[in-house]
Design a protein around this motif. Structure first.
Motif, PDB file in Angstrom:
ATOM      1  N   MET A   1       0.827  -1.199   0.000  1.00  0.00           N
ATOM      2  CA  MET A   1       0.000   0.000   0.000  1.00  0.00           C
ATOM      3  C   MET A   1       0.863   1.252   0.000  1.00  0.00           C
ATOM      4  O   MET A   1       1.827   1.350   0.758  1.00  0.00           O
ATOM      5  N   ASN A   2       0.501   2.214  -0.835  1.00  0.00           N
ATOM      6  CA  ASN A   2       1.224   3.484  -0.899  1.00  0.00           C
ATOM      7  C   ASN A   2       0.560   4.508   0.012  1.00  0.00           C
ATOM      8  O   ASN A   2      -0.643   4.771  -0.115  1.00  0.00           O
ATOM      9  N   ILE A   3       1.356   5.094   0.904  1.00  0.00           N
ATOM     10  CA  ILE A   3       0.834   6.000   1.926  1.00  0.00           C
ATOM     11  C   ILE A   3       1.510   7.353   1.815  1.00  0.00           C
ATOM     12  O   ILE A   3       2.745   7.453   1.808  1.00  0.00           O
ATOM     13  N   LEU A   4       0.696   8.404   1.718  1.00  0.00           N
ATOM     14  CA  LEU A   4       1.194   9.773   1.706  1.00  0.00           C
ATOM     15  C   LEU A   4       1.143  10.338   3.122  1.00  0.00           C
ATOM     16  O   LEU A   4       0.104  10.267   3.777  1.00  0.00           O
ATOM     17  N   VAL A   5       2.266  10.891   3.583  1.00  0.00           N
ATOM     18  CA  VAL A   5       2.317  11.582   4.876  1.00  0.00           C
ATOM     19  C   VAL A   5       2.690  13.029   4.605  1.00  0.00           C
ATOM     20  O   VAL A   5       3.797  13.321   4.142  1.00  0.00           O
ATOM     21  N   THR A   6       1.774  13.943   4.868  1.00  0.00           N
ATOM     22  CA  THR A   6       2.044  15.361   4.671  1.00  0.00           C
ATOM     23  C   THR A   6       2.669  15.956   5.930  1.00  0.00           C
ATOM     24  O   THR A   6       2.566  15.383   7.014  1.00  0.00           O
ATOM     25  N   GLY A   7       3.310  17.111   5.781  1.00  0.00           N
ATOM     26  CA  GLY A   7       3.937  17.752   6.938  1.00  0.00           C
ATOM     27  C   GLY A   7       5.112  16.961   7.472  1.00  0.00           C
ATOM     28  O   GLY A   7       5.283  16.807   8.683  1.00  0.00           O
ATOM     29  N   LYS A   8       5.952  16.475   6.577  1.00  0.00           N
ATOM     30  CA  LYS A   8       7.031  15.569   6.979  1.00  0.00           C
ATOM     31  C   LYS A   8       8.049  16.210   7.914  1.00  0.00           C
ATOM     32  O   LYS A   8       8.739  15.507   8.658  1.00  0.00           O
ATOM     33  N   ASN A   9       8.174  17.535   7.886  1.00  0.00           N
ATOM     34  CA  ASN A   9       9.177  18.207   8.716  1.00  0.00           C
ATOM     35  C   ASN A   9       8.641  18.654  10.070  1.00  0.00           C
ATOM     36  O   ASN A   9       9.389  19.193  10.887  1.00  0.00           O
ATOM     37  N   GLY A  10       7.355  18.428  10.314  1.00  0.00           N
ATOM     38  CA  GLY A  10       6.774  18.762  11.602  1.00  0.00           C
ATOM     39  C   GLY A  10       7.075  17.707  12.648  1.00  0.00           C
ATOM     40  O   GLY A  10       7.711  16.684  12.364  1.00  0.00           O
ATOM     41  N   GLN A  11       6.606  17.935  13.855  1.00  0.00           N
ATOM     42  CA  GLN A  11       6.891  17.007  14.946  1.00  0.00           C
ATOM     43  C   GLN A  11       6.311  15.617  14.684  1.00  0.00           C
ATOM     44  O   GLN A  11       7.017  14.611  14.781  1.00  0.00           O
ATOM     45  N   LEU A  12       5.030  15.554  14.322  1.00  0.00           N
ATOM     46  CA  LEU A  12       4.395  14.258  14.092  1.00  0.00           C
ATOM     47  C   LEU A  12       4.923  13.600  12.833  1.00  0.00           C
ATOM     48  O   LEU A  12       5.224  12.402  12.828  1.00  0.00           O
ATOM     49  N   GLY A  13       5.053  14.375  11.756  1.00  0.00           N
ATOM     50  CA  GLY A  13       5.576  13.812  10.514  1.00  0.00           C
ATOM     51  C   GLY A  13       6.961  13.235  10.686  1.00  0.00           C
ATOM     52  O   GLY A  13       7.284  12.168  10.143  1.00  0.00           O
ATOM     53  N   SER A  14       7.794  13.922  11.462  1.00  0.00           N
ATOM     54  CA  SER A  14       9.157  13.437  11.706  1.00  0.00           C
ATOM     55  C   SER A  14       9.146  12.146  12.507  1.00  0.00           C
ATOM     56  O   SER A  14       9.933  11.227  12.248  1.00  0.00           O
ATOM     57  N   GLU A  15       8.256  12.053  13.495  1.00  0.00           N
ATOM     58  CA  GLU A  15       8.162  10.828  14.299  1.00  0.00           C
ATOM     59  C   GLU A  15       7.663   9.654  13.459  1.00  0.00           C
ATOM     60  O   GLU A  15       8.154   8.527  13.595  1.00  0.00           O
ATOM     61  N   ILE A  16       6.704   9.906  12.577  1.00  0.00           N
ATOM     62  CA  ILE A  16       6.201   8.844  11.703  1.00  0.00           C
ATOM     63  C   ILE A  16       7.301   8.367  10.766  1.00  0.00           C
ATOM     64  O   ILE A  16       7.449   7.161  10.526  1.00  0.00           O
ATOM     65  N   GLN A  17       8.091   9.306  10.253  1.00  0.00           N
ATOM     66  CA  GLN A  17       9.208   8.914   9.381  1.00  0.00           C
ATOM     67  C   GLN A  17      10.140   7.959  10.098  1.00  0.00           C
ATOM     68  O   GLN A  17      10.566   6.936   9.542  1.00  0.00           O
ATOM     69  N   GLU A  18      10.477   8.278  11.333  1.00  0.00           N
ATOM     70  CA  GLU A  18      11.417   7.446  12.089  1.00  0.00           C
ATOM     71  C   GLU A  18      10.852   6.055  12.342  1.00  0.00           C
ATOM     72  O   GLU A  18      11.570   5.053  12.273  1.00  0.00           O
ATOM     73  N   LEU A  19       9.553   5.975  12.623  1.00  0.00           N
ATOM     74  CA  LEU A  19       8.930   4.685  12.910  1.00  0.00           C
ATOM     75  C   LEU A  19       8.646   3.878  11.639  1.00  0.00           C
ATOM     76  O   LEU A  19       8.532   2.652  11.690  1.00  0.00           O
ATOM     77  N   SER A  20       8.536   4.555  10.504  1.00  0.00           N
ATOM     78  CA  SER A  20       8.125   3.887   9.271  1.00  0.00           C
ATOM     79  C   SER A  20       9.137   2.859   8.772  1.00  0.00           C
ATOM     80  O   SER A  20       8.778   1.949   8.008  1.00  0.00           O
ATOM     81  N   TYR A  21      10.379   2.997   9.199  1.00  0.00           N
ATOM     82  CA  TYR A  21      11.406   2.055   8.739  1.00  0.00           C
ATOM     83  C   TYR A  21      11.131   0.632   9.210  1.00  0.00           C
ATOM     84  O   TYR A  21      11.672  -0.325   8.656  1.00  0.00           O
ATOM     85  N   ASN A  22      10.267   0.487  10.218  1.00  0.00           N
ATOM     86  CA  ASN A  22       9.915  -0.843  10.724  1.00  0.00           C
ATOM     87  C   ASN A  22       8.699  -1.423  10.019  1.00  0.00           C
ATOM     88  O   ASN A  22       8.267  -2.523  10.353  1.00  0.00           O
ATOM     89  N   LEU A  23       8.139  -0.692   9.079  1.00  0.00           N
ATOM     90  CA  LEU A  23       6.909  -1.130   8.398  1.00  0.00           C
ATOM     91  C   LEU A  23       7.184  -1.327   6.915  1.00  0.00           C
ATOM     92  O   LEU A  23       6.749  -0.560   6.065  1.00  0.00           O
ATOM     93  N   GLN A  24       7.881  -2.374   6.598  1.00  0.00           N
ATOM     94  CA  GLN A  24       8.294  -2.621   5.224  1.00  0.00           C
ATOM     95  C   GLN A  24       7.133  -3.020   4.310  1.00  0.00           C
ATOM     96  O   GLN A  24       7.264  -3.003   3.083  1.00  0.00           O
ATOM     97  N   GLN A  25       5.981  -3.371   4.915  1.00  0.00           N
ATOM     98  CA  GLN A  25       4.834  -3.766   4.090  1.00  0.00           C
ATOM     99  C   GLN A  25       4.152  -2.566   3.442  1.00  0.00           C
ATOM    100  O   GLN A  25       3.308  -2.730   2.559  1.00  0.00           O
ATOM    101  N   PHE A  26       4.517  -1.351   3.871  1.00  0.00           N
ATOM    102  CA  PHE A  26       3.957  -0.127   3.306  1.00  0.00           C
ATOM    103  C   PHE A  26       5.030   0.658   2.572  1.00  0.00           C
ATOM    104  O   PHE A  26       6.201   0.625   2.940  1.00  0.00           O
TER     105      PHE A  26
END
Length: 284
Positions: A1-26
């Protein structure tokens, strides 16, 4: 599944980026205005189509509460009209949306934690534009979720925790508001909730919903600042002051505590006290 995350440089976007490396199915597409201007409808539609986006987590927002009073057009463009652009693109592409909103949609006159179904009544431009953005999600034909949160901080970006640490090291004492009550939220914990929802099949089959999430417990800004100093072993004295002693252009809700029972029960999410979450953030 392709997922768009907006606001990548904000607090939440940055945290999601860091955690996303553990979710290889997306497959994640992280954007800010440099990669995608979400206030431009045609750009949003093109981006969804070109990248086959099937879910968007909208972390982008205009969050300068005081500036919003003078910059209504900009705040409305980002917090309201841009959400409509994302929702319309999601409808056309049969995609899902998780939209982040705020406790500022309430007027702060409650004396018990706000539940999702309570009447909204923003007292400023920021809260009104965020509420208008929520309505696009809730009233759309696509499947969507609104998550309201409060008092967000992170190791990324600028926030209350970092400001208090900086000022505490430079000054002997500080006055901090003691008559505004809410609950701090570690952006990492909110990011984990967003990513938990991605893998929940029940969510995909339901109609649009609103959920509340923050860390657990209740405190004032004074309590929050006091705990920041204590956990950092900073000797700065924190003095409680009233809202009238620290005038701001935008009025703040005096009570912003959110009831999290709905999201906890539906998705088996465990609560974490705000002091524990703060300790975890500071350890980073």
């Amino acid at each position: 599944m392709n997922i768009l995350v907006t606001g990548k440089n904000g607090q939440l976007g940055s945290e999601i980026q860091e955690l996303s490396y553990n979710l290889q199915q997306f497959t994640f597409f992280f954007t800010d205005i440099g990669e995608l201007d979400i206030t431009n409808k045609s750009s949003v539609l093109s981006y969804f189509k070109e990248n086959n986006i099937k879910l968007v987590i909208n972390c982008a927002a205009y969050t300068a509460v005081d500036n919003a009073e003078d910059e209504l057009d900009i705040a409305d463009k980002v917090n309201n009209h841009a959400v409509n652009n994302l929702v319309r693109a999601a409808e056309i592409n049969d995609a899902y949306i998780i939209h982040i909103s705020t406790d500022y949609v309430f007027d702060g006159t409650n004396h018990s934690p706000y539940i999702e179904s309570e009447i909204t009544s923003p007292i400023g431009v920021y809260g009104q534009t965020k509420l208008d953005g929520e309505k696009h999600v809730i009233n759309s034909s696509t499947r969507g979720v609104v998550i309201r949160t409060s008092w967000v901080y992170s190791k990324f970006g600028n926030n209350f925790v970092k400001t208090m640490m900086r000022l505490g090291k430079d000054r002997d004492e500080l006055g901090v508001i003691a008559d505004q009550v809410g609950t701090p939220t570690h952006a990492k914990d909110l990011a984990e909730v967003c990513l938990t929802l991605l893998s929940n099949q029940q969510l995909w089959s339901e109609s649009n919903e609103i959920y509340h999430f923050s860390n657990d417990g209740v405190c004032s800004w004074y309590d929050f600042a006091f705990e920041i100093m204590r956990q950092n072993n900073i000797s700065c004295t924190i003095n409680p002051i009233g809202t009238e002693d620290y005038p701001t252009k935008a009025k703040r809700p005096s009570y912003s505590v959110l009831n999290k029972n709905k999201i906890k029960k539906q998705f088996n999410i465990k609560g974490k006290h705000w002091t524990v979450a703060l300790e975890e953030m500071l350890s980073k």
